[in-house]
Design a protein around this motif. Structure first.
Motif, PDB file in Angstrom:
ATOM      1  N   LEU A   1      16.018  13.138 -70.472  1.00 49.56           N
ATOM      2  CA  LEU A   1      16.216  12.456 -71.751  1.00 49.56           C
ATOM      3  C   LEU A   1      17.442  12.961 -72.497  1.00 49.56           C
ATOM      4  N   ASP A   2      17.806  14.212 -72.282  1.00 53.22           N
ATOM      5  CA  ASP A   2      19.037  14.716 -72.906  1.00 53.22           C
ATOM      6  C   ASP A   2      20.251  13.982 -72.349  1.00 53.22           C
ATOM      7  N   TYR A   3      20.244  13.779 -71.047  1.00 53.26           N
ATOM      8  CA  TYR A   3      21.338  13.037 -70.411  1.00 53.26           C
ATOM      9  C   TYR A   3      21.330  11.584 -70.899  1.00 53.26           C
ATOM     10  N   ARG A   4      20.138  11.005 -70.989  1.00 50.32           N
ATOM     11  CA  ARG A   4      20.016   9.623 -71.468  1.00 50.32           C
ATOM     12  C   ARG A   4      20.612   9.494 -72.867  1.00 50.32           C
ATOM     13  N   ASN A   5      20.283  10.414 -73.741  1.00 49.37           N
ATOM     14  CA  ASN A   5      20.797  10.356 -75.110  1.00 49.37           C
ATOM     15  C   ASN A   5      22.319  10.505 -75.145  1.00 49.37           C
ATOM     16  N   ASP A   6      22.831  11.331 -74.246  1.00 52.32           N
ATOM     17  CA  ASP A   6      24.274  11.545 -74.186  1.00 52.32           C
ATOM     18  C   ASP A   6      24.998  10.302 -73.672  1.00 52.32           C
ATOM     19  N   ILE A   7      24.478   9.700 -72.604  1.00 51.19           N
ATOM     20  CA  ILE A   7      25.140   8.516 -72.045  1.00 51.19           C
ATOM     21  C   ILE A   7      24.991   7.321 -72.988  1.00 51.19           C
ATOM     22  N   TYR A   8      23.888   7.256 -73.694  1.00 54.02           N
ATOM     23  CA  TYR A   8      23.682   6.200 -74.705  1.00 54.02           C
ATOM     24  C   TYR A   8      24.766   6.293 -75.771  1.00 54.02           C
ATOM     25  N   ARG A   9      24.999   7.505 -76.252  1.00 62.22           N
ATOM     26  CA  ARG A   9      26.009   7.723 -77.288  1.00 62.22           C
ATOM     27  C   ARG A   9      27.416   7.387 -76.768  1.00 62.22           C
ATOM     28  N   LYS A  10      27.708   7.845 -75.549  1.00 61.90           N
ATOM     29  CA  LYS A  10      29.042   7.618 -74.992  1.00 61.90           C
ATOM     30  C   LYS A  10      29.321   6.129 -74.753  1.00 61.90           C
ATOM     31  N   LEU A  11      28.336   5.399 -74.281  1.00 61.62           N
ATOM     32  CA  LEU A  11      28.526   3.971 -74.052  1.00 61.62           C
ATOM     33  C   LEU A  11      28.741   3.231 -75.371  1.00 61.62           C
ATOM     34  N   ARG A  12      28.019   3.624 -76.397  1.00 60.44           N
ATOM     35  CA  ARG A  12      28.187   2.997 -77.702  1.00 60.44           C
ATOM     36  C   ARG A  12      29.575   3.282 -78.282  1.00 60.44           C
ATOM     37  N   GLU A  13      30.039   4.501 -78.080  1.00 57.86           N
ATOM     38  CA  GLU A  13      31.346   4.893 -78.624  1.00 57.86           C
ATOM     39  C   GLU A  13      32.505   4.126 -77.989  1.00 57.86           C
TER      40      GLU A  13
END
Length: 273
Positions: free
Chosen positions: A165-177
């Protein structure tokens, strides 16, 4: 006297309970809305063929939107009236970014729903009924990236799920950015990506214009981040008590939970039935 002429609602965890069940009270509420001449529209992150028949076979309800609003069917006319796709090159870019740690990836396209072996090997966190349907309907590809590239498959939506889930949260943020796609979530463990031109909010706006309605004549109900755009565009936006923090912060009011028929509670608070 209520001004509402259109009620647009999410499905899972809003009116659709675990096990793909709709309560008798919520079914009664829907029929009373229709009896009053109020348009009801279903909108979901699911791909169209995975939507339970209760929502697609009621001929009193002409519009069903799927893939987070990227596709709208007129079920009465049996035709697609609105569709927004990710270019296949964007699809490849997204797969590259999430592939390493995704426990599941599936690509929703006009030609079908494409998956690789991860769907059958990895334990699914939640959403059992949906994923059992997906396993029956999906088209298995040995190499999803290669298949998309060779066949230039544009997509309505890409969904990736993660156990980390930490990775999921990170990739979610990066894709949005990147501000290149529309990125949201239907569950805390997944990431949904659709065209920048698509969203549940844009689907609402399309139907608003098509039906000749005003903003104040529209009510929307949802429970998760992918519902926020339509909550913002509706005259009255409602979050479920079981909803995400973001949608609760956005909504005009918070209804009861899915377990307590929060869909009906929200409707009956606004519209006398």
């Amino acid at each position: 006297m209520s001004k509402i002429k259109l009620l647009i609602s999410d499905l899972d965890e809003t009116i659709l309970k675990k096990g793909d069940v709709v309560s008798e009270r919520d079914q009664e509420t829907v029929e009373r809305l229709l009896d009053r001449g109020i348009e009801v529209v279903w909108i979901t992150g699911r791909y169209y063929d995975s939507i339970p028949k209760y929502f697609t076979e009621n001929k009193r309800i002409p519009y069903v939107a799927s893939s987070n609003g990227a596709l709208i069917h007129n079920v009465k006319a049996d035709k697609v009236i609105y569709e927004k796709y990710l270019n296949y090159k964007d699809v490849l870019d997204i797969i590259r970014k999430v592939d390493e740690k995704a426990s599941l990836i599936f690509v929703e396209a006009k030609q079908g729903v494409f998956v690789d072996e991860r769907l059958y090997k990895n334990e699914i966190l939640e959403g059992g009924n949906f994923f059992e349907t997906l396993k029956k309907q999906a088209l298995l590809k040995d190499d999803l990236y290669k298949f998309i590239k060779e066949n230039k498959i544009d997509a309505l939506k890409i969904e990736a799920a993660f156990h980390d889930l930490d990775y999921r949260n990170d990739i979610y943020r990066k894709l949005r950015e990147l501000n290149q796609f529309k990125v949201s979530a239907t569950h805390y463990s997944n990431v949904d990506v659709i065209s920048k031109k698509a969203s549940k909010g844009n689907a609402l706006l399309y139907l608003k214009n098509d039906l000749g309605l005003k903003t104040e004549e529209i009510m929307a109900i949802g429970d998760n981040d992918n519902d926020v755009a339509m909550i913002k565009e509706a005259g009255i936006g409602v979050a479920m008590a079981n909803g995400s923090p973001l949608i609760k912060d956005t909504a005009d009011f918070i209804s009861d939970s899915i377990e307590n028929d929060g869909f009906s509670a929200a409707v009956r608070k606004v519209i006398p039935l």
